[in-house]
Scaffold this motif. Structure first.
Motif, PDB file in Angstrom:
ATOM      1  N   GLN A   9       0.832  -1.202   0.000  1.00  0.00           N
ATOM      2  CA  GLN A   9       0.000   0.000   0.000  1.00  0.00           C
ATOM      3  C   GLN A   9       0.869   1.256   0.000  1.00  0.00           C
ATOM      4  O   GLN A   9       2.019   1.217   0.423  1.00  0.00           O
ATOM      5  N   PHE A  10       0.297   2.381  -0.464  1.00  0.00           N
ATOM      6  CA  PHE A  10       0.931   3.687  -0.329  1.00  0.00           C
ATOM      7  C   PHE A  10      -0.036   4.629   0.379  1.00  0.00           C
ATOM      8  O   PHE A  10      -1.247   4.483   0.268  1.00  0.00           O
ATOM      9  N   GLU A  11       0.508   5.591   1.115  1.00  0.00           N
ATOM     10  CA  GLU A  11      -0.320   6.523   1.879  1.00  0.00           C
ATOM     11  C   GLU A  11      -0.741   7.705   1.015  1.00  0.00           C
ATOM     12  O   GLU A  11       0.046   8.230   0.238  1.00  0.00           O
ATOM     13  N   THR A  12      -2.005   8.116   1.148  1.00  0.00           N
ATOM     14  CA  THR A  12      -2.508   9.311   0.486  1.00  0.00           C
ATOM     15  C   THR A  12      -3.326  10.125   1.472  1.00  0.00           C
ATOM     16  O   THR A  12      -3.927   9.568   2.393  1.00  0.00           O
ATOM     17  N   TRP A  15      -9.086  11.217  -0.570  1.00  0.00           N
ATOM     18  CA  TRP A  15     -10.014  10.097  -0.468  1.00  0.00           C
ATOM     19  C   TRP A  15     -10.460   9.779  -1.888  1.00  0.00           C
ATOM     20  O   TRP A  15     -11.412  10.369  -2.393  1.00  0.00           O
ATOM     21  N   PRO A  16      -9.731   8.891  -2.573  1.00  0.00           N
ATOM     22  CA  PRO A  16     -10.063   8.594  -3.978  1.00  0.00           C
ATOM     23  C   PRO A  16     -11.493   8.071  -4.126  1.00  0.00           C
ATOM     24  O   PRO A  16     -12.047   7.451  -3.213  1.00  0.00           O
ATOM     25  N   HIS A  63      -8.075   1.213   3.821  1.00  0.00           N
ATOM     26  CA  HIS A  63      -7.114   0.556   2.941  1.00  0.00           C
ATOM     27  C   HIS A  63      -7.850  -0.012   1.730  1.00  0.00           C
ATOM     28  O   HIS A  63      -8.674  -0.911   1.873  1.00  0.00           O
ATOM     29  N   CYS A  64      -7.570   0.535   0.564  1.00  0.00           N
ATOM     30  CA  CYS A  64      -8.228   0.087  -0.657  1.00  0.00           C
ATOM     31  C   CYS A  64      -7.381  -0.966  -1.352  1.00  0.00           C
ATOM     32  O   CYS A  64      -6.150  -0.858  -1.395  1.00  0.00           O
ATOM     33  N   THR A  67      -4.497  -0.260  -3.737  1.00  0.00           N
ATOM     34  CA  THR A  67      -3.193  -0.002  -3.101  1.00  0.00           C
ATOM     35  C   THR A  67      -3.061   1.326  -2.370  1.00  0.00           C
ATOM     36  O   THR A  67      -1.998   1.618  -1.837  1.00  0.00           O
ATOM     37  N   TRP A  68      -4.104   2.143  -2.268  1.00  0.00           N
ATOM     38  CA  TRP A  68      -3.982   3.352  -1.457  1.00  0.00           C
ATOM     39  C   TRP A  68      -4.501   3.107  -0.043  1.00  0.00           C
ATOM     40  O   TRP A  68      -5.394   2.298   0.173  1.00  0.00           O
ATOM     41  N   SER A  69      -3.906   3.843   0.900  1.00  0.00           N
ATOM     42  CA  SER A  69      -4.351   3.845   2.292  1.00  0.00           C
ATOM     43  C   SER A  69      -4.488   5.292   2.751  1.00  0.00           C
ATOM     44  O   SER A  69      -3.618   6.118   2.465  1.00  0.00           O
ATOM     45  N   LYS A  70      -5.576   5.586   3.429  1.00  0.00           N
ATOM     46  CA  LYS A  70      -5.805   6.929   3.980  1.00  0.00           C
ATOM     47  C   LYS A  70      -5.960   6.798   5.481  1.00  0.00           C
ATOM     48  O   LYS A  70      -6.867   6.127   5.963  1.00  0.00           O
TER      49      LYS A  70
END
Length: 196
Positions: A9-12, A15-16, A63-64, A67-70
């Motif tokens: 995952q990567f942090e963003t 909120w996609p 966690h989506c 691969t994104w995590s908020k």
């Protein structure tokens, strides 16, 4: 477990917006929320009745599977456990399916989850949110207005049903929308349970 980045995952801070099918157009006069399945008596709640239930505010990580995590988004909503207080379920219920609108079908989308994982502050049917960059605001139609389920951080976000319309209580696990298409039944991001 807060602010812990799962593998892959990567942090963003954003909120996609990702969704399948049409964006549901809320109509308060026809909308209701149903509690059914392995229950003593089915219950149907109007929007007004849902909004009169106790409110919970909780800060969660999302966690989506894409691969994104908020981290640290604060939501206000109705805790799953508070809905459990108004329905009598049958013995040996261990799973639920949380349904949502999909292309006009109020039960067209679903996600399966184990019941015992949903009894804390971090399993919410939400209607508004805030974070470090945003003040309180209603969730948008594309994010699931008027009611979206946000699961605990131990599940990928596809378990977070948009345009939530009901809960079916079950004795046996059963695949939901994405699970039928090959996604993991358990969906733990910390174990990278993306696919079956």
């Amino acid at each position: 477990m807060g602010n812990r980045l799962p593998p892959g995952q990567f942090e963003t801070e954003k909120w996609p917006i990702l969704h399948q099918g049409d964006v549901y157009e809320f109509n308060e006069a026809t909308w209701d929320f149903r509690l059914f399945g392995e229950v003593k008596e089915e219950i149907s709640l109007s929007y007004e009745e849902i909004m009169k239930l106790p409110k919970t505010v909780s800060t969660v990580d999302m966690h989506c599977v894409t691969t994104w995590s908020k981290f640290a988004t604060t939501f206000e909503g109705i805790a799953f456990r508070d809905l459990m207080k108004i329905v009598a379920i049958n013995e040996n219920v261990k799973y639920v399916k949380i349904y949502g609108y999909y292309n006009g079908d109020r039960f067209g989308y679903s996600a399966n989850l184990p019941l015992d994982a949903l009894l804390g502050d971090d399993a919410l049917f939400v209607y508004r949110w805030k974070d470090q960059n945003h003040e309180w605001q209603d969730i948008t139609p594309k994010h699931g207005y008027p009611l979206r389920f946000i699961p605990p951080a131990t599940f990928y976000l596809w378990k977070g049903t948009k345009w939530a319309s009901g809960i079916r209580f079950m004795k046996e696990d059963e695949a939901g929308f994405w699970e039928e298409l090959g996604y993991s039944m358990t969906a733990n991001p910390f174990k990278e349970e993306r696919y079956r």
